[in-house]
Motif scaffolding. Sequence first.
Motif, PDB file in Angstrom:
ATOM      1  N   ARG A 207      -9.625   4.698  -8.929  1.00  0.00           N
ATOM      2  CA  ARG A 207      -8.615   4.712  -7.872  1.00  0.00           C
ATOM      3  C   ARG A 207      -9.277   4.718  -6.500  1.00  0.00           C
ATOM      4  O   ARG A 207      -8.753   4.131  -5.537  1.00  0.00           O
ATOM      5  CB  ARG A 207      -7.706   5.920  -8.043  1.00  0.00           C
ATOM      6  N   ASP A 211      -8.244   2.130  -3.655  1.00  0.00           N
ATOM      7  CA  ASP A 211      -7.741   2.611  -2.365  1.00  0.00           C
ATOM      8  C   ASP A 211      -8.511   2.011  -1.199  1.00  0.00           C
ATOM      9  O   ASP A 211      -8.001   1.955  -0.069  1.00  0.00           O
ATOM     10  CB  ASP A 211      -7.794   4.142  -2.320  1.00  0.00           C
ATOM     11  N   GLN A 212      -9.721   1.560  -1.438  1.00  0.00           N
ATOM     12  CA  GLN A 212     -10.443   0.842  -0.392  1.00  0.00           C
ATOM     13  C   GLN A 212      -9.737  -0.474  -0.069  1.00  0.00           C
ATOM     14  O   GLN A 212      -9.694  -0.896   1.093  1.00  0.00           O
ATOM     15  CB  GLN A 212     -11.880   0.569  -0.829  1.00  0.00           C
ATOM     16  N   VAL A 214      -6.506  -0.892  -0.493  1.00  0.00           N
ATOM     17  CA  VAL A 214      -5.279  -0.485   0.180  1.00  0.00           C
ATOM     18  C   VAL A 214      -5.540  -0.276   1.668  1.00  0.00           C
ATOM     19  O   VAL A 214      -4.741  -0.678   2.527  1.00  0.00           O
ATOM     20  CB  VAL A 214      -4.712   0.795  -0.457  1.00  0.00           C
ATOM     21  N   GLN A 221      -1.391  -5.278   0.561  1.00  0.00           N
ATOM     22  CA  GLN A 221      -1.525  -3.828   0.483  1.00  0.00           C
ATOM     23  C   GLN A 221      -0.550  -3.212  -0.521  1.00  0.00           C
ATOM     24  O   GLN A 221      -0.924  -2.342  -1.310  1.00  0.00           O
ATOM     25  CB  GLN A 221      -1.296  -3.213   1.868  1.00  0.00           C
ATOM     26  N   GLN A 225      -1.384  -0.882  -3.794  1.00  0.00           N
ATOM     27  CA  GLN A 225      -0.816   0.462  -3.895  1.00  0.00           C
ATOM     28  C   GLN A 225      -0.145   0.677  -5.246  1.00  0.00           C
ATOM     29  O   GLN A 225      -0.288   1.743  -5.859  1.00  0.00           O
ATOM     30  CB  GLN A 225       0.200   0.692  -2.769  1.00  0.00           C
ATOM     31  N   SER A 228      -2.713   1.037  -7.961  1.00  0.00           N
ATOM     32  CA  SER A 228      -3.300   2.369  -7.872  1.00  0.00           C
ATOM     33  C   SER A 228      -2.376   3.413  -8.492  1.00  0.00           C
ATOM     34  O   SER A 228      -2.821   4.292  -9.235  1.00  0.00           O
ATOM     35  CB  SER A 228      -3.582   2.715  -6.408  1.00  0.00           C
TER      36      SER A 228
END
Length: 454
Positions: A207, A211-212, A214, A221, A225, A228
């Motif tokens: 994750r 998230d990088q 995101v 994006q 998300q 994730s």
Amino acid sequence: MRRAADTRFLVNEALGLFSRLQTVRSFALGMPMVLAAAVSAPAQAAINAHLARVAFDLRRRLLDFVGWVRSPDSQSLTAEKAQARFVLLKLRFNNLLDQVDIFADVFSQRGEHVTGVFIAGLDALAEDALALPGHYYEPPPLICFVERGHGAAIRRARTRLPGGDDNPVGVIQIPRERMVGSGIASSLIHEVGHQGSELLNLTTTLRAEIDQRVAQGGPRQVGWQLYSRWLNEILSDFWAVGHLGISATYGLMSVVSLPSYFVFRIGTDGPHPFPWIRVQISLALGERLHPHPQWAALAEQWQLLYPTTGLAADKQQLIGLLLGLLPDFAQLVCNHTSPALRGQRLADIMPAAERQPARLQALFGQWQAQPALREQVAPSLAFAVVGQAKADGRITAPQEYQLLTSLLTRWALNRARTYGLPAPMPALARPLLSTNGTHFHSLIPSTHEPRTNN
């Protein structure tokens, strides 16, 4: 100052709990089952030792409470405060019974004719799917039980039981309606994947990578998300595909084959991908792990079963975004590395090399010539071979049933020979005794304070 009646009430209530503790005994003493249907000796030992520890800690605390209530030290407290102390012990007793019931669901089904043996064979399948080569972790014992409905679940080992105690074994609930076919392995190994992913801390480390993406923002994006948010379930599907090949995706399709409204019901706040995209994710991961034209053919079939035409424009837009990201996401999952993986890619710790479609097809051909060979392979590989053969149309569903039930019975017998029946745990095999060596029943009429060990 409390009244004598208050003291008698509390003492009798505590001794009543003490008496009922005698019903908590080793499962080896109370569950009728043939040897082949028994859970493994490590699992039985872990469960019995855990329940013995909880039961005898509660026993000690109850005796301490009775001694305290009868002592002058307690007389300065009101009846209300003394009752509050007792209630905590009662709650702990109920926690213990909740734990017993969790494991009793597993053991009681082992007494069912035929089904008990099949479940023991599925224990062997679960343990095989968790025991990765390379010793990345110490796998806990796993035990299975069946439940109505089409969903599966796991109470992972080393998570909290009622009352806050650590669970000594992984308890996997599998759907009775899938007994017995290759689809049962898809559900079962998905749940094993939850345990394995947690042992490797995969959700946290992977994750962080997602998230990088995101954080980069942009039009993609929202898609990152969602991936994730769904990662925990996706990793479990990855575990199933890694061990079973295309039969894992077929099994998933069977689980999520619902009316179209539910297949396209997009919830963005839950842990599960909505069914339509979940199958697409499984297909993408399977193509990455086991490249073959069969994945594209199955994707086309899924599109025909649940076409996206006619969906609202916002749903079509979100599906398009997720599908556009899917190749990058599948590559990210397969190439993931972390300290727990010791420099290996996540794809490399899966038994993908021996689960390639051509390899599975060749093994099935060998089995046709030499049936004894099928009993010499690991359970998860055997299910992968059978599932591939069914996908290829080389066996029918009735033939699959006959083959898998034979293998499950063989694995159960092999486990029985390996483990045998464990000896009853001494702490749960004898009547509860007071700490001065007398049977509990002698405490009931006594007017003396029981002696306890601290």
